[in-house]
Write a protein that holds these residues in place. Structure first.
Motif, PDB file in Angstrom:
ATOM      1  N   VAL A   1       1.187  -0.911   0.191  1.00  0.00           N
ATOM      2  CA  VAL A   1       0.059  -0.090   0.118  1.00  0.00           C
ATOM      3  C   VAL A   1       1.128   0.737  -0.109  1.00  0.00           C
ATOM      4  N   ALA A   2       1.567   1.599   0.566  1.00  0.00           N
ATOM      5  CA  ALA A   2       2.599   2.270   0.800  1.00  0.00           C
ATOM      6  C   ALA A   2       3.896   2.770  -0.244  1.00  0.00           C
ATOM      7  N   LEU A   3       3.633   1.618  -0.663  1.00  0.00           N
ATOM      8  CA  LEU A   3       5.065   1.721  -2.527  1.00  0.00           C
ATOM      9  C   LEU A   3       3.825   2.167  -3.821  1.00  0.00           C
ATOM     10  N   GLU A   4       2.445   1.549  -3.321  1.00  0.00           N
ATOM     11  CA  GLU A   4       1.730   1.795  -4.699  1.00  0.00           C
ATOM     12  C   GLU A   4       1.302   3.403  -4.038  1.00  0.00           C
ATOM     13  N   ASP A   5       1.045   4.230  -2.620  1.00  0.00           N
ATOM     14  CA  ASP A   5       1.241   5.378  -2.516  1.00  0.00           C
ATOM     15  C   ASP A   5       2.029   5.786  -3.209  1.00  0.00           C
ATOM     16  N   PHE A   6       3.765   6.141  -2.839  1.00  0.00           N
ATOM     17  CA  PHE A   6       4.363   6.890  -3.388  1.00  0.00           C
ATOM     18  C   PHE A   6       4.115   7.016  -4.619  1.00  0.00           C
ATOM     19  N   PHE A   7       4.462   5.691  -5.695  1.00  0.00           N
ATOM     20  CA  PHE A   7       4.681   5.378  -6.974  1.00  0.00           C
ATOM     21  C   PHE A   7       3.436   6.927  -7.732  1.00  0.00           C
ATOM     22  N   VAL A   8       2.696   6.403  -6.906  1.00  0.00           N
ATOM     23  CA  VAL A   8       0.978   7.773  -7.727  1.00  0.00           C
ATOM     24  C   VAL A   8       1.341   9.087  -7.072  1.00  0.00           C
ATOM     25  N   ARG A   9       2.126   9.220  -5.920  1.00  0.00           N
ATOM     26  CA  ARG A   9       2.185  10.825  -5.508  1.00  0.00           C
ATOM     27  C   ARG A   9       3.526  11.136  -6.404  1.00  0.00           C
ATOM     28  N   ASN A  10       4.725  10.137  -6.384  1.00  0.00           N
ATOM     29  CA  ASN A  10       5.510  10.717  -6.656  1.00  0.00           C
ATOM     30  C   ASN A  10       6.416  10.259  -8.177  1.00  0.00           C
ATOM     31  N   VAL A  11       6.394   9.414  -8.882  1.00  0.00           N
ATOM     32  CA  VAL A  11       6.678   8.422  -9.975  1.00  0.00           C
ATOM     33  C   VAL A  11       5.823   8.451 -11.019  1.00  0.00           C
ATOM     34  N   ARG A  12       4.402   8.259 -11.211  1.00  0.00           N
ATOM     35  CA  ARG A  12       3.480   7.924 -11.874  1.00  0.00           C
ATOM     36  C   ARG A  12       3.880   8.682 -13.508  1.00  0.00           C
ATOM     37  N   ARG A  13       3.439  10.944 -12.712  1.00  0.00           N
ATOM     38  CA  ARG A  13       3.249  11.691 -13.734  1.00  0.00           C
ATOM     39  C   ARG A  13       4.279  11.687 -15.011  1.00  0.00           C
ATOM     40  N   LEU A  14       6.140  11.628 -13.818  1.00  0.00           N
ATOM     41  CA  LEU A  14       7.478  11.215 -15.195  1.00  0.00           C
ATOM     42  C   LEU A  14       7.427  10.136 -15.677  1.00  0.00           C
ATOM     43  N   PHE A  15       6.147   9.317 -15.789  1.00  0.00           N
ATOM     44  CA  PHE A  15       6.382   7.793 -17.464  1.00  0.00           C
ATOM     45  C   PHE A  15       5.384   8.184 -17.826  1.00  0.00           C
ATOM     46  N   ASP A  16       4.841   7.312 -19.377  1.00  0.00           N
ATOM     47  CA  ASP A  16       3.887   7.836 -19.989  1.00  0.00           C
ATOM     48  C   ASP A  16       2.359   6.886 -18.649  1.00  0.00           C
ATOM     49  N   ALA A  17       1.881   7.239 -18.025  1.00  0.00           N
ATOM     50  CA  ALA A  17       0.974   6.692 -16.776  1.00  0.00           C
ATOM     51  C   ALA A  17       0.164   7.684 -16.955  1.00  0.00           C
ATOM     52  N   ARG A  18      -1.111   7.080 -17.049  1.00  0.00           N
ATOM     53  CA  ARG A  18      -1.530   8.912 -16.810  1.00  0.00           C
ATOM     54  C   ARG A  18      -2.857   8.282 -15.476  1.00  0.00           C
ATOM     55  N   ARG A  19      -3.018   6.898 -16.044  1.00  0.00           N
ATOM     56  CA  ARG A  19      -3.990   6.086 -14.575  1.00  0.00           C
ATOM     57  C   ARG A  19      -3.774   4.950 -13.843  1.00  0.00           C
ATOM     58  N   SER A  20      -3.405   4.581 -12.302  1.00  0.00           N
ATOM     59  CA  SER A  20      -2.753   2.891 -12.416  1.00  0.00           C
ATOM     60  C   SER A  20      -3.841   2.087 -12.144  1.00  0.00           C
ATOM     61  N   LEU A  21      -3.089   0.372 -12.947  1.00  0.00           N
ATOM     62  CA  LEU A  21      -4.614  -0.376 -12.945  1.00  0.00           C
ATOM     63  C   LEU A  21      -4.355  -1.209 -12.079  1.00  0.00           C
ATOM     64  N   HIS A  22      -2.689  -1.783 -11.610  1.00  0.00           N
ATOM     65  CA  HIS A  22      -2.511  -2.783 -10.159  1.00  0.00           C
ATOM     66  C   HIS A  22      -1.218  -2.211 -10.473  1.00  0.00           C
ATOM     67  N   MET A  23      -1.196  -3.438  -9.428  1.00  0.00           N
ATOM     68  CA  MET A  23       0.212  -2.844  -8.995  1.00  0.00           C
ATOM     69  C   MET A  23       0.401  -4.089  -7.602  1.00  0.00           C
ATOM     70  N   HIS A  24       1.977  -4.948  -8.528  1.00  0.00           N
ATOM     71  CA  HIS A  24       2.491  -6.604  -7.267  1.00  0.00           C
ATOM     72  C   HIS A  24       4.023  -5.802  -6.757  1.00  0.00           C
TER      73      HIS A  24
END
Length: 243
Positions: free
Chosen positions: A72-95
């Protein structure tokens, strides 16, 4: 690890910078990523017997699903700090999972001699991002290296297919690739970057970039989390940005 949602796991003062690779590509590096990395290491130590051999991809070692609070913490960190830097508009799933490279070079399969992508099987509207958190202090255990293909798309695709089905002897004879962990450029792949491991360093990269664990001292590999090449590996599938 008991759930402690109110206590932050990632360091709000972590140092983040971009490491340039070749061919215009890049990798995001996060130093001092966790507030208490020793806690995650100790979890791995206490769960040592629960690690299982990887049987779902070519990763040359063992794994353990990460505690939910880490996921949960890693997904939150990715959404807040990382996703916008990649070709990633919306997170679908992660593991994510804890992993250790443990396979001796002489017993690797051909598909473990070469670099790989994490994007196989995705449709054109999706992208994948990956992360690696280094949870070891011996930097000689190796970080992560990145590559680009030298040969044509068709030749490279055939090499990957053959790596899955050829015997070690037949693959080595056809492609003149030495058995063992890839450590540098060869006739088919050019190394375009290398990230040095560091205790509590985390990297994020486009899963479509060819990459490999940079195993420079395989004689040091161990299944003991206290001395082995312990990492936390995350994978994020996202909807691509609108064109």
């Amino acid at each position: 690890m008991a759930a402690t949602a109110a206590i932050p796991i990632f360091n709000p003062q972590a140092r983040i910078h971009t490491e340039r690779l070749g061919n215009g590509l890049s990798c995001l590096v996060v130093d001092d990523a966790l507030l208490d990395p020793e806690r995650l290491l100790q979890f791995a130590v206490t769960q040592r017997q629960a690690f299982q051999p990887v049987d779902f991809n070519a990763y040359p070692g063992i794994y353990l699903p990460a505690p939910r609070e880490i996921l949960v913490a890693l997904e939150d960190f990715f959404v807040r700090n990382v996703r916008r830097l990649f070709d990633a508009r919306r997170s679908l799933h992660m593991h994510c999972r804890l992993s250790m490279v443990t396979t001796p070079p002489q017993t690797l399969r051909p598909n473990q001699w070469i670099c790989h992508r994490d994007s196989d099987g995705l449709n054109a509207q999706q992208s994948v991002q990956a992360s690696v958190l280094y949870l070891f202090k011996d930097e000689t255990l190796g970080g992560t290296s990145f590559y680009e293909q030298i040969r044509s798309v068709e030749e490279t695709a055939q090499l990957f297919r053959d790596a899955e089905k050829f015997s070690a002897a037949d693959f080595a004879q056809k492609y003149s690739i030495e058995p063992g962990y890839i450590q540098q450029s060869n006739r088919y792949f050019k190394q375009i970057g290398r990230i040095t491991p560091k205790w509590n360093r985390m990297i994020f990269y486009d899963g479509n970039i060819l990459h490999s664990g940079d195993i420079l001292a395989p004689e040091k590999l161990s299944a003991d989390p206290r001395i082995g090449r312990l990492t936390l590996n995350g994978f994020f599938t996202s909807r691509r940005n609108a064109v």
